[in-house]
Design an enzyme around this catalytic site. Sequence first.
Site, PDB file in Angstrom:
ATOM      1  N   SER A  99     -31.342 -32.641  -0.607  1.00 57.91           N
ATOM      2  CA  SER A  99     -30.995 -31.301  -1.087  1.00 57.91           C
ATOM      3  C   SER A  99     -30.590 -30.423   0.083  1.00 57.91           C
ATOM      4  CB  SER A  99     -32.198 -30.669  -1.789  1.00 57.91           C
ATOM      5  OG  SER A  99     -33.189 -30.273  -0.837  1.00 57.91           O
ATOM      6  N   ASP A 100     -29.873 -29.343  -0.218  1.00 60.07           N
ATOM      7  CA  ASP A 100     -29.765 -28.259   0.746  1.00 60.07           C
ATOM      8  C   ASP A 100     -31.141 -27.612   0.823  1.00 60.07           C
ATOM      9  OD1 ASP A 100     -28.819 -26.411   2.537  1.00 60.07           O
ATOM     10  OD2 ASP A 100     -27.079 -25.847   1.341  1.00 60.07           O
ATOM     11  N   TRP A 101     -31.366 -26.830   1.858  1.00 58.49           N
ATOM     12  CA  TRP A 101     -32.699 -26.307   2.142  1.00 58.49           C
ATOM     13  C   TRP A 101     -33.155 -25.348   1.038  1.00 58.49           C
ATOM     14  CZ3 TRP A 101     -31.535 -30.088   4.672  1.00 58.49           C
ATOM     15  CH2 TRP A 101     -32.179 -30.525   5.835  1.00 58.49           C
ATOM     16  N   GLY A 160     -33.015 -26.115  -2.063  1.00 57.63           N
ATOM     17  CA  GLY A 160     -32.073 -26.242  -3.163  1.00 57.63           C
ATOM     18  C   GLY A 160     -32.522 -27.178  -4.265  1.00 57.63           C
TER      19      GLY A 160
END
Length: 845
Positions: free
Chosen positions: A228-230, A232
Site C-alpha cells: 500500500s501507499d503509506w 493507504g
Amino acid sequence: MTTTYKKLDVEQLLATLPLDVKIRLLAGKDFWNFESSPSHGIPSIRVSDGPNGVRGSRFFNGTPANCFPSSTGTGASFDVELVERIGKALGNECRAKGAHVLLGPTCNMQRSPLGGRGFESFGEDPTLSGLITAAYINGLQSQGVSACVKHYVANDQEFERFSVDSVVSQRALREIYLEPFRLAVKHSSPWSFMTSYNRVNGVHASENTQLLDDILRKEWGFDGLVMSDWTGVYSTSQSIKAGLDVEMPGPTTMRGSAVMRQFAAGKIFVEDIDERVRNILNLANRAIESGIPFEAEETAVDTPETRALLREAAASAIVLLKNEKELLPISGKPKKIAVIGSNAKIAVPSGGGSASLAGTYTISPLDGITEAAKEIGAEVSFATGASAFRYLPLIDPFMKNAKVEFFIDSPTKDYFNDASFSAKADWEEPTKSSLAFMIDGVPYDKLGSSPRCRFTAELTSDFAGTWDVSLGSLGQATLLIDGKVVVENVESRRPGELFFTAGSEERRAQVQLEKGKTYLFEVRHWTDPTKVTPGPFATLDKAAGFRVGAYPSQTVEAAREEAVALAKTADVAVLVVGTNVDWESEGFDRKNIDLPGATNDLVKAVLAVNPNTVVVTQSGAPVAMPWIKDAPTVVQAFFGGNELGNGLADILFGKVNPSGKLPLTFPARLEDNPAYHSFGITSDTPGKVVYGEGVYIGYRHTDRSNITPLFPFGYGLSYTSFAFSDLQVSSASAEGDFTVSFTITNTGKTAGKQVGQVYISPPTEGRITSPVKELVAFKKVDLKAGEKKEVTVKVAKEAFSYWDEHFDSWVATAGTFKVAVGGSSDALELEGEVKLEKTFKWRGL
C-alpha cells in the site's frame, strides 16, 4: 551488525509457519521496514523513497543523497538509455543505504497541470511514460534492487487524496491511466507495485479486486509484491482477498489482530493469507540474493562518475523553447552578465513531499552561471527581482552549531516564552537543517507520549537591516532570537499545508539584524495532545516538526527596480524564475499555473530594458507565460536535481546542445486544459472527480479541439537543425507488429541530439471516435554536424488498438493507418501508411 540469511524455501515455510507469524508479516514493522521473523530465517526488507533519489530510512537528519531530476525532467530527455543509467545509479545508492526496495518510479498520467505531485510523473503520454518507466526499472533492478511502481492507479490529484473517487470510463482507464503500468510490466517485469490512496470507480485501489487480481496478476501476469501507499489501507479482509500483500507503514492499523478476528469469522481463510505471504517471501528471496545487507548502516554516494551523470541528466532535462535572436548559446564574450530571480540563487532540485531529500550537494543556477562565466572572462552580478517563495527560505545557509533537544517532562506555561532555559535534555542530536520533520529518527518510545523539543542554532547575518523571519510547526511552537520571543505559534496557531497538511500556517515577524553579528535562534516546540487534529499518519500526533525561515525585507517595487537597474547595465540578462517546493508538492494541489507573486511583472520589466534577456522558467509542471511574445529566448528547466545549475550553464554557454522535448503540453491558459472543469476543488461532484474528458488528455485534447497550445507535446529546439527522410513502413503481421524506419540528418554546423517521434492516426471510418494521433514509438540519436543515421523502431499491436467496453477487451481494427514521423507532435515531416488486414481482439501484454 548485520545478519546473514539463506535463501528461503517458500512452500515449506508456508506449510510450517505459525498463523500468527504469517499475519504479522502482512504489515510493516515501522515506517521504512517490513516485518521479519529471524527465528524462521525471514529478514526485514528495507524500503526507501524515491523516485528521484534514495533518501534512506530517515526523513529527519537522513544520510545525504543524490537528487536526480524530477520525473517530468527525466521524461523530457526522451532518452531510455540515459534513464536506464540513472536507474543503475539509483540502484547503487540503494545498496549503499541498505535499501532493498526503492519506492519508484511514478508513472501516473499528468491529467492536469494543477496536480501537486505532477512533477513526480514522466508526462501526459502513456507510451512515453511506460517506456521511460521500464528503462528506469531495468536499470534499478539490474543492481538487485526492487522497483516499486506507483501509484496504481488514477492518482492524479492531492485534494481529498485518501477518499476521492476517480470516476473514469473503462476505455480511458485502459488506454490512458493503466497503459503505462501495463507497458512497464511488459518491458521490465517490476518486482513490486504500490497502490494509490484514492478510490477508482467506487472502490479504493488497495482493495480493488479488478485492479489488483483480475488485471495486474491474472491479465498481465505480474507475479511480484503489492504494497500500500503509506496509510493507504482502509479494510482488512477486502484488501487481503483483493491482492494487497503488505500494509505500510507499521505498526499495523488494519491488520494484525483484526486479521485474526476476520479469520475467526470466516471472512478470510488460510489460503488467502498464504497467497499474500508467498509474495512477501518471494521478495525476501530477491533481497537475500541481491547481497544487500539487512539492517545495514547507511552511507552516501558521491563520486566523480555520479556527479557526471547527475550533470548529464540535468542538461537533458532542459528544453529550449524559443531562440529567435540566436542569443543562445551565449557567445561574443559579453563583459557583464546579470543573473536575476530567486530561483537563480536558491537551488530547487526537486518538488516537495516524499520526493524531497537532503542532497549530497546542490549547484544553484547562479553558481553554475558564475563558474561558466569565468571561462569567458565575464563578470556576473545578481539581484532577486521578485520573490518566488510561499514560505520564507530556510536559515540553513547562515546557521551553525544547530541541534535539537528533547525533554520527557511536559512544558510549564512559561516554556514558550521564558528567556532563561537550563534544563538538561533527555535526548539530543545535531542537525544541518532548520526544516525538521521528526517523524522518524527520534526515540519517541523512550520519550513519552508528548515530549517537548528545543532547536537552537547560531545565525550570522550577511545583511544589515530589516529581516522577515518565520515559523511553521506540527504542534505548538515559538521562535526566540537571543532569548526574546519574535514569533508566537501557540495561541495564534492555525492549520495549514506544511508537513503533508498536518502542520500550521507560517507565522512571520520582522526583526533588525546587524551584518556580521551572530544571533541565537531558538525554537521551542510541544504537541498538545488535546489539540491534535487526527490525520492519516498516527506518528504525527506526537512527532515534532518545524521550519524556520528568514529573508531580508524588501518591497516588491524596490526588488524589481534593483533588478531592472542591473539588467540595464548588462550585455546579457539571465532571468531564472519559476516555482519551488512551496508550490509543487505532495499534500496539496496548485491553485493555478501562474508564476508566483510579482514574477510576471519582473519578467516584463526586464524584457523592456534589455532585449538580450534569456528567460529561464523552472517548474515541475506547465506554467503560464503572459509575456511570451516579448521574450525572444525562453528555456524550460524542470527541477534538475543536484547539478541543475551546472546543467543549465552547460546549455546556456553551449557546452551541451539542448535536446530536451516537452513531455507535457504547455497550455496558453489553464482553461485550455481538458480537466479544467473537473479537477480537485473545482469538481461539481463532492467526493468524486469525473474524468469527463475520457481519453482526450494533453495533446489528444488540443488536437481534437483544434486548440493552439503555448508549446506542444514533444516540442524542443536545438542549436543545430535536423531533417527527416526516407520513411519506410513494413507490412503489419497478423499479430499487429510492424517496423518504421527513417533517416535523421544533422543539417547544421553543431553536433546535437534529436528525438525521432512516431505517431499513428486511425482510419476515419469503421472505428469508434479516437484521438487524431497517438505516440507509438520514439528514438533519440546523437549526430555530428552533417552526419545522418537510419533509425528503426518496432511498433506492436497497441498501435492499432482501442479498448472496447462492449467486448471488455482490446480491439485491433482492420484498416489503413497513417504513420507520421518528426521531431515534435506539431512538426511531423514524413507520412506513410500501414494496413492491418484483419480485426482481432486481445487482452494481456
